[in-house]
Design an enzyme around this catalytic site. Structure first.
Site, short mmCIF file in Angstrom:
data_model
loop_
_atom_site.label_atom_id
_atom_site.label_comp_id
_atom_site.label_asym_id
_atom_site.label_seq_id
_atom_site.Cartn_x
_atom_site.Cartn_y
_atom_site.Cartn_z
N HIS A 117 0.77 -1.54 0.06
CA HIS A 117 0.02 0.08 -0.11
C HIS A 117 0.84 1.23 0.07
O HIS A 117 1.94 1.25 0.69
CB HIS A 117 -0.88 -0.09 1.20
CG HIS A 117 -2.19 -0.71 1.22
ND1 HIS A 117 -3.21 -0.73 0.25
CD2 HIS A 117 -2.62 -1.85 1.98
CE1 HIS A 117 -4.00 -1.54 0.65
NE2 HIS A 117 -3.80 -2.23 1.60
N TYR B 28 -10.16 4.20 6.09
CA TYR B 28 -11.07 4.35 7.19
C TYR B 28 -12.17 5.21 7.13
O TYR B 28 -12.06 6.04 6.30
CB TYR B 28 -9.87 4.82 8.36
CG TYR B 28 -8.84 4.13 8.57
CD1 TYR B 28 -7.69 3.92 7.79
CD2 TYR B 28 -8.61 3.37 9.66
CE1 TYR B 28 -6.43 3.20 8.35
CE2 TYR B 28 -7.65 2.66 10.27
CZ TYR B 28 -6.62 2.50 9.38
OH TYR B 28 -5.63 1.74 9.93
N LYS C 262 -1.08 -1.38 14.85
CA LYS C 262 0.32 -0.90 15.71
C LYS C 262 0.70 -2.50 16.41
O LYS C 262 1.59 -2.65 16.58
CB LYS C 262 0.21 -0.01 16.50
CG LYS C 262 0.39 1.36 15.79
CD LYS C 262 1.68 1.45 15.05
CE LYS C 262 1.52 2.53 14.04
NZ LYS C 262 2.60 2.52 13.21
N TYR D 273 2.31 6.38 11.00
CA TYR D 273 1.62 5.09 10.57
C TYR D 273 2.55 4.06 9.98
O TYR D 273 2.55 2.92 10.12
CB TYR D 273 0.51 5.59 9.46
CG TYR D 273 -0.46 4.45 9.10
CD1 TYR D 273 -0.21 3.30 8.37
CD2 TYR D 273 -1.77 4.35 9.70
CE1 TYR D 273 -1.14 2.34 8.14
CE2 TYR D 273 -2.72 3.31 9.83
CZ TYR D 273 -2.36 2.42 8.67
OH TYR D 273 -3.25 1.36 8.64
P1 FAS Z 1 -0.49 -13.17 20.89
O1 FAS Z 1 -1.41 -12.86 21.91
O2 FAS Z 1 -0.35 -13.21 19.63
O3 FAS Z 1 0.26 -14.58 21.43
C1 FAS Z 1 0.40 -15.07 22.76
C2 FAS Z 1 0.80 -16.52 22.90
O4 FAS Z 1 1.04 -16.85 23.99
C3 FAS Z 1 -0.87 -17.40 22.01
O5 FAS Z 1 -0.57 -18.00 21.49
C4 FAS Z 1 -1.03 -17.94 23.51
O6 FAS Z 1 -1.85 -19.06 23.50
C5 FAS Z 1 0.13 -18.08 24.34
N1 FAS Z 1 -0.05 -18.07 26.03
C6 FAS Z 1 -1.18 -17.27 26.51
N2 FAS Z 1 -0.84 -17.40 27.94
C7 FAS Z 1 0.13 -18.48 28.12
C8 FAS Z 1 0.44 -19.42 29.04
N3 FAS Z 1 0.13 -19.28 30.19
N4 FAS Z 1 1.52 -20.31 28.78
C9 FAS Z 1 1.80 -20.69 27.44
N5 FAS Z 1 1.37 -19.81 26.38
C10 FAS Z 1 0.36 -18.94 26.61
N6 FAS Z 1 -3.34 -5.99 15.72
C11 FAS Z 1 -3.25 -5.37 14.64
O7 FAS Z 1 -2.02 -4.61 14.46
N7 FAS Z 1 -4.19 -5.04 13.89
C12 FAS Z 1 -5.22 -6.06 14.30
O8 FAS Z 1 -6.38 -5.56 13.30
C13 FAS Z 1 -5.58 -6.61 15.34
N8 FAS Z 1 -6.84 -7.13 15.66
C14 FAS Z 1 -6.74 -7.89 16.63
C15 FAS Z 1 -7.80 -8.60 17.16
C16 FAS Z 1 -7.87 -9.55 18.34
C17 FAS Z 1 -9.11 -10.11 18.55
C18 FAS Z 1 -6.74 -9.55 19.22
C19 FAS Z 1 -6.86 -10.32 20.56
C20 FAS Z 1 -5.59 -8.97 18.71
C21 FAS Z 1 -5.51 -8.06 17.63
N9 FAS Z 1 -4.58 -7.32 17.23
C22 FAS Z 1 -4.31 -6.55 16.17
C23 FAS Z 1 -3.12 -7.27 17.98
C24 FAS Z 1 -2.76 -8.70 17.53
O9 FAS Z 1 -2.36 -8.72 16.41
C25 FAS Z 1 -1.30 -8.76 18.68
O10 FAS Z 1 -0.59 -7.50 18.59
C26 FAS Z 1 -0.34 -9.85 18.37
O11 FAS Z 1 -0.82 -11.15 18.33
C27 FAS Z 1 0.63 -9.77 19.45
O12 FAS Z 1 1.52 -10.90 19.20
P2 FAS Z 1 1.90 -11.66 20.66
O13 FAS Z 1 2.56 -10.56 21.53
O14 FAS Z 1 2.91 -12.87 20.11
O15 FAS Z 1 0.79 -11.97 21.34
C1 PHB Z 2 -6.49 -5.26 9.16
O1 PHB Z 2 -6.35 -5.31 7.91
O2 PHB Z 2 -7.12 -6.13 9.72
C2 PHB Z 2 -6.45 -3.93 9.54
C3 PHB Z 2 -6.11 -3.00 8.68
C4 PHB Z 2 -5.77 -1.77 9.32
C5 PHB Z 2 -6.00 -1.49 10.82
C6 PHB Z 2 -6.43 -2.76 11.63
C7 PHB Z 2 -6.63 -3.76 11.01
O3 PHB Z 2 -5.74 -0.53 11.44
#
Ligand code: FAS
Ligand code: PHB
Length: 390
Positions: free
Chosen positions: A73, A201, A297, A384
């Site tokens: 993008h 957005y 982020k 961004y």
């Molecule tokens: P994660 O949460 O991805 O990974 C942590 C891992 O640790 C998991 O696999 C979990 O099962 C494991 N774990 C937890 N407790 C444990 C324990 N006690 N013992 C062993 N393992 C354990 N970010 C964006 O930039 N854009 C988005 O659109 C976006 N949408 C999201 C939607 C949702 C529903 C959520 C929850 C997050 C979203 N995020 C988004 C943020 C997301 O992408 C996180 O920033 C990213 O997964 C972070 O990665 P980790 O820090 O690895 O954490």
């Molecule tokens: C997505 O593609 O899931 C997405 C893009 C931009 C955002 C958040 C999520 O700010």
């Protein structure tokens, strides 16, 4: 008791990228994951990568599929009042771009690379507990179905997300938490339809909306929804009707609707826990901080934390603790920059329950100012696409 250099708790993007970088540098590590591999892969999350994340994945030899399937993008677009659209061309303003490539794909790529190097990853590791973190020989216990196992190590990396055990292993007397919970969530769907070709957005008096993508036949859309709702309250028809109502007609006419293949309601919060280190425990990713996805982020911060932590652990193994001692402060400088930017984007684009006509007009005026001011767009653009790493 087995021994390793680093025990990594969590096999999400942070944990698996850290394991990849440490293995590449010859630092022995073991990853402990609570869930099954498939459970982790089935989570639908982030979609937009900062260019620093793209470069980090390429440098680590993890960029081939991203470069083949990702979508670069140049521009983010913001609509408001159902008629105006401003474009922030990050490439024109800064010479930097973004990549649309889903977190699910990154997770698949990380697991494939782990398989190829025969990484030590234990799935379904229950009851993970961290011990003696304030000594020079911590250990981690867990149960993978055969009774309690113990791993001695030099360091523990807490990459276990917001609901993990690592952050809570730091004494309350040591930790300071900062939190803001937003009074709404994002209802997101995936649909096997051609996406809107632009990242869009939308601020609208009915609420926020976002049009994104995963590939030329996989669209990702979001609408702001009250957290008192449930996914069952949102049929596909209701979702599409609401999304189109929040977009300018010229963009709504380009949307190809279809049945959702995934639908979820995610809460929005800003959260930081300081410090990101205690003794031999280092936190990275969602274990230490959460941002509302408005600024795209969350995943990118996990990557920057891991870049800093891998560099620190590798340097320490060579006898230099400078980066290790400076890890928490350095990571938090970038974290707070992204937290503030995500908070600002969330306040600019969403409709708050107690919002007045004045508040709506003030949001619209700020968007008009962005449309008219190159320096304002440049400021948004540089945050961004991601500020340079330290
Ligand atoms: P994660 O949460 O991805 O990974 C942590 C891992 O640790 C998991 O696999 C979990 O099962 C494991 N774990 C937890 N407790 C444990 C324990 N006690 N013992 C062993 N393992 C354990 N970010 C964006 O930039 N854009 C988005 O659109 C976006 N949408 C999201 C939607 C949702 C529903 C959520 C929850 C997050 C979203 N995020 C988004 C943020 C997301 O992408 C996180 O920033 C990213 O997964 C972070 O990665 P980790 O820090 O690895 O954490
Ligand atoms: C997505 O593609 O899931 C997405 C893009 C931009 C955002 C958040 C999520 O700010």
């Amino acid at each position: 008791m087995t021994e390793t250099e680093v025990v990594i708790v969590g096999a999400g993007p942070a944990g698996m990228l850290l394991s990849h970088l440490l293995d590449a540098a010859g630092l022995d590590n073991v990853v402990l994951e609570r869930q099954t591999r498939q459970y982790v892969l089935d989570r639908i999350r982030a979609g937009v990568l900062e260019w620093g994340t793209v470069e980090t994945l390429r440098e680590a030899g993890l960029g081939a599929r991203m470069d083949a399937e990702g979508h670069v993008h140049d521009t983010i677009n913001i609509a408001w009042r159902g008629e105006d659209v401003l474009s922030v061309d990050t490439n024109e303003l800064l010479g930097r771009q973004m990549m649309a490539y889903g977190q699910t794909r990154i997770q698949e790529d990380l697991y494939a690379a782990a398989d190829a190097r025969r990484a030590q990853v234990v799935f379904e590791a229950a009851d993970v507990a961290l011990h003696d973190l304030d000594t020079d020989h911590p250990s981690v216990t867990y149960d993978a179905g055969g009774g309690t196992e113990r791993i001695g190590c030099a360091f523990v990396a807490g990459c276990d997300g917001f609901h993990g055990v690592s952050r809570l292993s730091i004494p309350d007397s040591v930790r300071t938490e900062f939190e803001k919970v937003y009074p709404f969530g994002w209802l997101g769907i995936l649909a096997e339809t051609p996406p809107l070709p632009i990242l869009l957005y939308a601020n609208h008096e009915r609420g926020f909306a976002l049009c994104s993508m995963r590939n030329p036949m996989l669209s990702r859309y979001y609408v702001q929804a009250p957290m008192t709702d449930s996914v069952d309250d949102w049929s596909d028809d209701r979702f599409w009707t609401e999304l189109l109502a929040r977009l300018p007609a010229g963009q709504a006419d380009r949307i190809v609707t279809g049945p959702s293949i995934e639908k979820s309601l995610a809460p929005l919060r800003s959260y930081v826990s300081e410090p990101m280190r205690w003794g031999r425990l280092f936190l990275a990713g969602d274990a230490a901080h959460i941002v509302p996805p408005t600024g795209a982020k969350g995943l990118n911060l996990a990557v920057s934390d891991v870049r800093y932590l891998a560099r620190a652990l590798i340097a320490s193994d060579a006898g230099d603790d400078t980066y290790l001692d400076g890890y928490s402060d350095m990571a938090l400088r970038r974290v707070w920059g992204a937290v503030r930017f995500s908070w600002w984007m969330t306040n600019l684009l969403h409709r708050f329950p107690d919002q007045t006509a004045f508040d709506q007009r003030a949001q619209e005026q700020e968007l008009s100012y962005l449309a008219s001011s190159e320096s304002a767009r440049r400021s948004l653009a540089e945050q961004y696409v991601g500020l340079p790493y330290e």
